[in-house]
Design a protein around this motif. Structure first.
Motif, PDB file in Angstrom:
ATOM      1  N   ILE A  27       0.828  -1.217   0.000  1.00  0.00           N
ATOM      2  CA  ILE A  27       0.000   0.000   0.000  1.00  0.00           C
ATOM      3  C   ILE A  27       0.861   1.264   0.000  1.00  0.00           C
ATOM      4  CG2 ILE A  27      -0.354   0.201   2.502  1.00  0.00           C
ATOM      5  CD1 ILE A  27      -2.922   0.901  -0.321  1.00  0.00           C
ATOM      6  N   GLN A  28       1.992   1.249   0.680  1.00  0.00           N
ATOM      7  CA  GLN A  28       2.849   2.441   0.727  1.00  0.00           C
ATOM      8  C   GLN A  28       3.435   2.730  -0.643  1.00  0.00           C
ATOM      9  OE1 GLN A  28       2.117   4.015   3.684  1.00  0.00           O
ATOM     10  NE2 GLN A  28       3.223   5.541   2.521  1.00  0.00           N
ATOM     11  N   GLN A  29       3.860   1.695  -1.358  1.00  0.00           N
ATOM     12  CA  GLN A  29       4.388   1.872  -2.714  1.00  0.00           C
ATOM     13  C   GLN A  29       3.307   2.452  -3.617  1.00  0.00           C
ATOM     14  OE1 GLN A  29       5.802  -1.741  -4.641  1.00  0.00           O
ATOM     15  NE2 GLN A  29       6.009  -0.709  -6.613  1.00  0.00           N
ATOM     16  N   ILE A  30       2.092   1.952  -3.484  1.00  0.00           N
ATOM     17  CA  ILE A  30       0.986   2.432  -4.316  1.00  0.00           C
ATOM     18  C   ILE A  30       0.695   3.900  -4.006  1.00  0.00           C
ATOM     19  CG2 ILE A  30      -1.468   2.165  -4.842  1.00  0.00           C
ATOM     20  CD1 ILE A  30      -1.107  -0.863  -4.183  1.00  0.00           C
ATOM     21  N   LEU A  31       0.566   4.235  -2.728  1.00  0.00           N
ATOM     22  CA  LEU A  31       0.281   5.626  -2.335  1.00  0.00           C
ATOM     23  C   LEU A  31       1.379   6.578  -2.780  1.00  0.00           C
ATOM     24  CD1 LEU A  31      -1.235   5.195   1.230  1.00  0.00           C
ATOM     25  CD2 LEU A  31      -2.325   6.346  -0.697  1.00  0.00           C
ATOM     26  N   ASN A  32       2.620   6.198  -2.569  1.00  0.00           N
ATOM     27  CA  ASN A  32       3.740   7.064  -2.962  1.00  0.00           C
ATOM     28  C   ASN A  32       3.758   7.290  -4.473  1.00  0.00           C
ATOM     29  OD1 ASN A  32       4.543   7.296  -0.307  1.00  0.00           O
ATOM     30  ND2 ASN A  32       6.111   5.715  -0.458  1.00  0.00           N
ATOM     31  N   GLY A  33       3.532   6.239  -5.235  1.00  0.00           N
ATOM     32  CA  GLY A  33       3.507   6.377  -6.687  1.00  0.00           C
ATOM     33  C   GLY A  33       2.381   7.284  -7.148  1.00  0.00           C
ATOM     34  N   CYS A  34       1.209   7.114  -6.550  1.00  0.00           N
ATOM     35  CA  CYS A  34       0.065   7.952  -6.927  1.00  0.00           C
ATOM     36  C   CYS A  34       0.297   9.408  -6.550  1.00  0.00           C
ATOM     37  CB  CYS A  34      -1.209   7.428  -6.269  1.00  0.00           C
ATOM     38  SG  CYS A  34      -1.758   5.835  -6.919  1.00  0.00           S
TER      39      CYS A  34
ATOM     40  N   GLU B 245      -0.785 -15.339 -12.090  1.00  0.00           N
ATOM     41  CA  GLU B 245       0.473 -15.442 -11.368  1.00  0.00           C
ATOM     42  C   GLU B 245       1.301 -14.197 -11.651  1.00  0.00           C
ATOM     43  OE1 GLU B 245       4.457 -18.203 -11.294  1.00  0.00           O
ATOM     44  OE2 GLU B 245       2.598 -19.077 -12.037  1.00  0.00           O
ATOM     45  N   LEU B 246       1.473 -13.381 -10.644  1.00  0.00           N
ATOM     46  CA  LEU B 246       2.290 -12.170 -10.775  1.00  0.00           C
ATOM     47  C   LEU B 246       3.694 -12.510 -10.299  1.00  0.00           C
ATOM     48  CD1 LEU B 246      -0.203  -9.529  -9.309  1.00  0.00           C
ATOM     49  CD2 LEU B 246       0.230 -10.055 -11.703  1.00  0.00           C
ATOM     50  N   LYS B 247       4.646 -12.492 -11.216  1.00  0.00           N
ATOM     51  CA  LYS B 247       6.011 -12.882 -10.865  1.00  0.00           C
ATOM     52  C   LYS B 247       6.763 -11.773 -10.144  1.00  0.00           C
ATOM     53  CE  LYS B 247       6.222 -16.343 -14.330  1.00  0.00           C
ATOM     54  NZ  LYS B 247       6.945 -17.139 -15.242  1.00  0.00           N
ATOM     55  N   ASN B 248       6.544 -10.532 -10.559  1.00  0.00           N
ATOM     56  CA  ASN B 248       7.220  -9.394  -9.941  1.00  0.00           C
ATOM     57  C   ASN B 248       6.164  -8.330  -9.656  1.00  0.00           C
ATOM     58  OD1 ASN B 248       8.758  -7.192  -9.223  1.00  0.00           O
ATOM     59  ND2 ASN B 248      10.359  -7.609 -10.731  1.00  0.00           N
ATOM     60  N   ILE B 249       5.597  -8.393  -8.484  1.00  0.00           N
ATOM     61  CA  ILE B 249       4.474  -7.513  -8.146  1.00  0.00           C
ATOM     62  C   ILE B 249       4.904  -6.047  -8.153  1.00  0.00           C
ATOM     63  CG2 ILE B 249       2.808  -6.885  -6.351  1.00  0.00           C
ATOM     64  CD1 ILE B 249       2.635  -9.857  -5.642  1.00  0.00           C
ATOM     65  N   SER B 250       6.080  -5.744  -7.653  1.00  0.00           N
ATOM     66  CA  SER B 250       6.531  -4.342  -7.628  1.00  0.00           C
ATOM     67  C   SER B 250       6.627  -3.760  -9.033  1.00  0.00           C
ATOM     68  CB  SER B 250       7.887  -4.217  -6.933  1.00  0.00           C
ATOM     69  OG  SER B 250       7.732  -4.398  -5.552  1.00  0.00           O
ATOM     70  N   ALA B 251       7.174  -4.525  -9.960  1.00  0.00           N
ATOM     71  CA  ALA B 251       7.278  -4.050 -11.341  1.00  0.00           C
ATOM     72  C   ALA B 251       5.883  -3.908 -11.961  1.00  0.00           C
ATOM     73  CB  ALA B 251       8.124  -5.004 -12.173  1.00  0.00           C
ATOM     74  N   TRP B 252       5.023  -4.885 -11.696  1.00  0.00           N
ATOM     75  CA  TRP B 252       3.645  -4.839 -12.197  1.00  0.00           C
ATOM     76  C   TRP B 252       2.956  -3.582 -11.666  1.00  0.00           C
ATOM     77  CZ3 TRP B 252      -1.229  -4.894  -9.964  1.00  0.00           C
ATOM     78  CH2 TRP B 252      -2.297  -5.208 -10.801  1.00  0.00           C
ATOM     79  N   LEU B 253       3.149  -3.323 -10.372  1.00  0.00           N
ATOM     80  CA  LEU B 253       2.532  -2.143  -9.758  1.00  0.00           C
ATOM     81  C   LEU B 253       3.039  -0.845 -10.374  1.00  0.00           C
ATOM     82  CD1 LEU B 253       2.279  -2.906  -5.954  1.00  0.00           C
ATOM     83  CD2 LEU B 253       0.401  -2.328  -7.509  1.00  0.00           C
ATOM     84  N   LYS B 254       4.333  -0.754 -10.635  1.00  0.00           N
ATOM     85  CA  LYS B 254       4.875   0.471 -11.228  1.00  0.00           C
ATOM     86  C   LYS B 254       4.176   0.799 -12.538  1.00  0.00           C
ATOM     87  CE  LYS B 254       9.404   0.327  -9.078  1.00  0.00           C
ATOM     88  NZ  LYS B 254      10.831   0.117  -9.253  1.00  0.00           N
ATOM     89  N   VAL B 255       3.966  -0.217 -13.361  1.00  0.00           N
ATOM     90  CA  VAL B 255       3.294  -0.005 -14.644  1.00  0.00           C
ATOM     91  C   VAL B 255       1.834   0.381 -14.431  1.00  0.00           C
ATOM     92  CG1 VAL B 255       2.542  -1.139 -16.779  1.00  0.00           C
ATOM     93  CG2 VAL B 255       4.851  -1.534 -15.895  1.00  0.00           C
ATOM     94  N   VAL B 256       1.142  -0.350 -13.559  1.00  0.00           N
ATOM     95  CA  VAL B 256      -0.281  -0.081 -13.317  1.00  0.00           C
ATOM     96  C   VAL B 256      -0.475   1.301 -12.697  1.00  0.00           C
ATOM     97  CG1 VAL B 256      -2.325  -0.824 -12.015  1.00  0.00           C
ATOM     98  CG2 VAL B 256      -0.906  -2.519 -13.187  1.00  0.00           C
ATOM     99  N   ILE B 257       0.366   1.663 -11.740  1.00  0.00           N
ATOM    100  CA  ILE B 257       0.278   2.990 -11.113  1.00  0.00           C
ATOM    101  C   ILE B 257       0.458   4.077 -12.173  1.00  0.00           C
ATOM    102  CG2 ILE B 257       1.474   4.607  -9.569  1.00  0.00           C
ATOM    103  CD1 ILE B 257       2.104   2.086  -7.786  1.00  0.00           C
ATOM    104  N   LYS B 258       1.496   3.947 -12.966  1.00  0.00           N
ATOM    105  CA  LYS B 258       1.770   4.958 -13.992  1.00  0.00           C
ATOM    106  C   LYS B 258       0.607   5.089 -14.965  1.00  0.00           C
ATOM    107  CE  LYS B 258       5.074   6.140 -17.619  1.00  0.00           C
ATOM    108  NZ  LYS B 258       6.313   5.732 -18.301  1.00  0.00           N
ATOM    109  N   MET B 259       0.127   3.967 -15.494  1.00  0.00           N
ATOM    110  CA  MET B 259      -0.953   4.009 -16.490  1.00  0.00           C
ATOM    111  C   MET B 259      -2.262   4.533 -15.876  1.00  0.00           C
ATOM    112  SD  MET B 259       0.852   3.280 -18.966  1.00  0.00           S
ATOM    113  CE  MET B 259      -0.382   3.477 -20.208  1.00  0.00           C
ATOM    114  N   HIS B 260      -2.569   4.111 -14.666  1.00  0.00           N
ATOM    115  CA  HIS B 260      -3.789   4.573 -14.010  1.00  0.00           C
ATOM    116  C   HIS B 260      -3.729   6.082 -13.760  1.00  0.00           C
ATOM    117  CE1 HIS B 260      -7.405   4.056 -11.514  1.00  0.00           C
ATOM    118  NE2 HIS B 260      -6.893   5.060 -10.824  1.00  0.00           N
TER     119      HIS B 260
END
Length: 124
Positions: A37-44, A73-88
């Motif tokens: 959640i902290q990674q998501i909030l900081n990115g947003c 199956e998410l192999k690298n959740i942090s990398a997946w999140l970076k892309v999703v955060i940016k696109m969202h």
């Protein structure tokens, strides 16, 4: 969660596969929340520069994360999140920009129509 709820050292929690489905989903959600959640909030916050909008976006992204974790199956959740955060966040900024342009357009149109009516009233 109080002191007695935490697992004792050396005693592992049962794997998610052995838990009833709803308990497993709740445990997965809790684990994802605590870890990401902290990674998501900081990115947003970085992209949106607005705390309230960032919190709304983080909620939506976290929901996407939970769904993705349950269905793929998410192999690298942090990398997946970076892309999703940016696109969202880019989508949110575009939506906001479009809304602001639409409001300005309609205000300008309303003023033009108002000016045209006042000019036609003056000529009578």
């Amino acid at each position: 969660m109080n002191k007695n709820d935490s697992p004792k050292p050396g005693i592992k929690k049962p794997p998610l596969a052995e838990m009833p489905e709803s308990e497993a989903e709740m445990e997965l959600t809790r684990m994802l929340y605590e870890k990401y959640i902290q990674q998501i909030l900081n990115g947003c916050r970085h992209y949106l520069q607005n705390t309230e909008e960032a919190e709304d976006a983080a909620e939506a992204i976290f929901y996407k994360l939970v769904l993705a974790a349950q269905t793929q199956e998410l192999k690298n959740i942090s990398a997946w999140l970076k892309v999703v955060i940016k696109m969202h966040c880019i989508d949110e900024l575009r939506r906001k920009q479009f809304f602001e342009r639409a409001v300005k357009f309609f205000k300008d149109t309303k003023e033009c129509v108002k000016d045209e009516h006042s000019e036609s009233d003056d000529s009578k």
